[in-house]
Design a protein around this motif. Structure first.
Motif, short mmCIF file in Angstrom:
data_model
loop_
_atom_site.label_atom_id
_atom_site.label_comp_id
_atom_site.label_asym_id
_atom_site.label_seq_id
_atom_site.Cartn_x
_atom_site.Cartn_y
_atom_site.Cartn_z
N GLY A 257 70.15 65.49 99.32
CA GLY A 257 69.59 66.16 98.15
C GLY A 257 68.17 65.81 97.82
N LYS A 258 67.56 64.86 98.52
CA LYS A 258 66.19 64.44 98.22
C LYS A 258 65.22 65.10 99.20
N LEU A 259 64.17 65.68 98.64
CA LEU A 259 63.18 66.38 99.44
C LEU A 259 62.28 65.42 100.19
N VAL A 260 62.05 65.70 101.48
CA VAL A 260 61.01 65.03 102.27
C VAL A 260 59.83 66.00 102.29
N PRO A 261 58.79 65.77 101.49
CA PRO A 261 57.78 66.81 101.25
C PRO A 261 56.82 67.03 102.41
N ASN A 262 56.24 68.24 102.39
CA ASN A 262 55.11 68.59 103.28
C ASN A 262 55.44 68.49 104.77
N LEU A 263 56.63 68.93 105.14
CA LEU A 263 57.02 68.86 106.54
C LEU A 263 56.60 70.15 107.23
N GLU A 264 55.51 70.11 107.93
CA GLU A 264 54.92 71.32 108.54
C GLU A 264 55.48 71.54 109.94
N LEU A 265 56.75 71.93 110.01
CA LEU A 265 57.43 72.04 111.31
C LEU A 265 57.03 73.30 112.08
N GLY A 266 56.37 74.24 111.42
CA GLY A 266 55.89 75.40 112.15
C GLY A 266 54.76 75.05 113.10
N HIS A 267 54.16 73.86 112.89
CA HIS A 267 53.05 73.44 113.73
C HIS A 267 53.50 72.57 114.92
N LEU A 268 54.80 72.35 115.04
CA LEU A 268 55.29 71.68 116.25
C LEU A 268 54.91 72.50 117.48
N GLU A 269 54.59 71.83 118.56
CA GLU A 269 54.22 72.55 119.77
C GLU A 269 55.41 72.70 120.71
N LEU A 270 55.56 73.89 121.20
CA LEU A 270 56.55 74.19 122.24
C LEU A 270 55.81 74.87 123.38
N GLY A 271 55.88 74.30 124.58
CA GLY A 271 55.16 74.87 125.72
C GLY A 271 53.66 74.87 125.53
N GLY A 272 53.17 73.90 124.73
CA GLY A 272 51.73 73.76 124.57
C GLY A 272 51.12 74.63 123.49
N VAL A 273 51.95 75.38 122.74
CA VAL A 273 51.43 76.22 121.66
C VAL A 273 52.24 75.96 120.40
N LYS A 274 51.66 76.29 119.24
CA LYS A 274 52.37 76.10 117.99
C LYS A 274 53.59 77.02 117.95
N ALA A 275 54.69 76.47 117.49
CA ALA A 275 55.94 77.22 117.46
C ALA A 275 55.82 78.50 116.65
N GLU A 276 55.07 78.45 115.53
CA GLU A 276 55.02 79.63 114.67
C GLU A 276 54.28 80.80 115.32
N THR A 277 53.46 80.53 116.33
CA THR A 277 52.79 81.64 117.03
C THR A 277 53.76 82.38 117.93
N GLN A 278 54.91 81.77 118.21
CA GLN A 278 55.89 82.37 119.11
C GLN A 278 57.17 82.81 118.42
N ALA A 279 57.53 82.14 117.32
CA ALA A 279 58.87 82.36 116.75
C ALA A 279 58.86 82.83 115.29
N SER A 280 57.69 83.12 114.72
CA SER A 280 57.65 83.63 113.36
C SER A 280 58.07 85.10 113.33
N ALA A 281 58.31 85.62 112.14
CA ALA A 281 58.64 87.04 112.01
C ALA A 281 57.47 87.91 112.45
N VAL A 282 56.25 87.48 112.14
CA VAL A 282 55.07 88.24 112.54
C VAL A 282 54.92 88.25 114.06
N ALA A 283 55.27 87.14 114.72
CA ALA A 283 55.21 87.10 116.19
C ALA A 283 56.15 88.13 116.79
N ARG A 284 57.34 88.28 116.20
CA ARG A 284 58.29 89.28 116.70
C ARG A 284 57.71 90.68 116.59
N GLU A 285 57.08 90.97 115.44
CA GLU A 285 56.49 92.29 115.23
C GLU A 285 55.29 92.51 116.14
#
Length: 283
Positions: free
Chosen positions: A177-205
């Motif tokens: 129940g306790k928040l761990v703040p400011n966890l920017e997990l969209g910036h994790l790299e997968l295959g050398g690129v930020k995950a959000e560039t590949q797996a966000s809703a905008v990336a799908r579109e």
């Protein structure tokens, strides 16, 4: 009046504590194009006014935003169920927030960076203001009032991960129940690129991916998060969660994964919840 919450994210209470008596707070969610706001009953996690919106001022500078906030607070203060005049205001910002100070700025003016936002807005609005990251606000709402409640109507214990899929990927992590703040997990790299560039809703579109192909991207990303955090529950939010039946069934994870429930009210509700938790006891 409903009893005050007793779980781990509740503030300290006194027998006649001010915070236990005044549960209505204004929640504000500052977006790059629109400001969403409402009065929230923080005992129930429900809106006591409609979810309202006004255009975000351009440029999105602190003084311009403070002026817009002043206008909407005045508007809400004249409505039924208006908060106590001394009730704190919760604000969700698209920024990393550390002890009330903005350490980044996404789709808002760079003048926010290094600004003590809580002090600035408190002084400008002449009432207590408490700020948090917008993804944390949405996660706080889902964990406390939404999909994080589980089948029994009580908050899921252990580790809960909230992921929002939109222009990028937002994330919020809760441990008992306790928040761990400011966890920017969209910036994790997968295959050398930020995950959000590949797996966000905008990336799908952008790449015109069909649902199975998009689910494959999410599978790789969420399986990586599952390995890193061993969550007990994953909640998937963002506008795309309205189409959860098109992609969640394609995922194969050990962790239960469910769609978010609060949709576009989550940021406002979470901001108000944060204001309630941060409010001082006044007797």
């Amino acid at each position: 009046m409903a009893n005050s919450p007793t779980h781990s994210d509740s503030p300290p209470t006194a027998t006649t504590g001010w915070s236990t008596l005044h549960r209505h707070h204004i929640g504000i969610d500052l977006g790059g194009t629109m400001i969403k706001y409402a009065v929230v009953d923080t005992a129930e996690g429900t809106l006591t006014t409609p979810l309202l919106q006004l255009p975000t001022p351009v440029p999105v500078t602190p003084p311009a935003v403070a002026e817009a906030f002043g206008t909407l607070i005045h508007q809400l203060s004249s409505r039924p169920h208006a908060p106590h005049p001394g009730a704190s205001v919760g604000v969700a910002l698209p920024a990393i927030i550390r002890r009330g100070i903005a350490c980044s700025a996404a789709n808002i003016d760079e003048a926010w960076i290094d600004l003590d936002v809580e002090r600035f807005l408190t002084d400008r609005l002449d009432r207590p203001v408490h700020v948090l990251n917008d993804a944390d606000a949405a996660g706080l709402a889902e964990a406390r009032y939404g999909a994080g409640q589980g089948d029994a109507g009580r908050p899921v214990t252990g580790t809960v991960l909230v992921i929002t899929l939109g222009t990028g990927i937002g994330s919020a992590l809760f441990v008992d129940g306790k928040l761990v703040p400011n966890l920017e997990l969209g910036h994790l790299e997968l295959g050398g690129v930020k995950a959000e560039t590949q797996a966000s809703a905008v990336a799908r579109e952008r790449e015109n991916l069909d649902w199975p192909a998009y689910a494959g991207r999410l599978q790789q990303y969420l399986a990586h998060l599952e390995f890193l955090f061993s969550p007990d529950l994953i909640i998937v939010g963002g506008g795309i969660s309205a189409r959860h039946e098109d992609f969640l069934p394609h995922l194969c994870l050990d962790t239960p994964i469910v769609p978010a429930q609060l949709r576009n009210t989550a940021g406002v509700i979470g901001a108000a919840r944060h204001a309630y938790l941060a409010a001082p006891i006044r007797e």
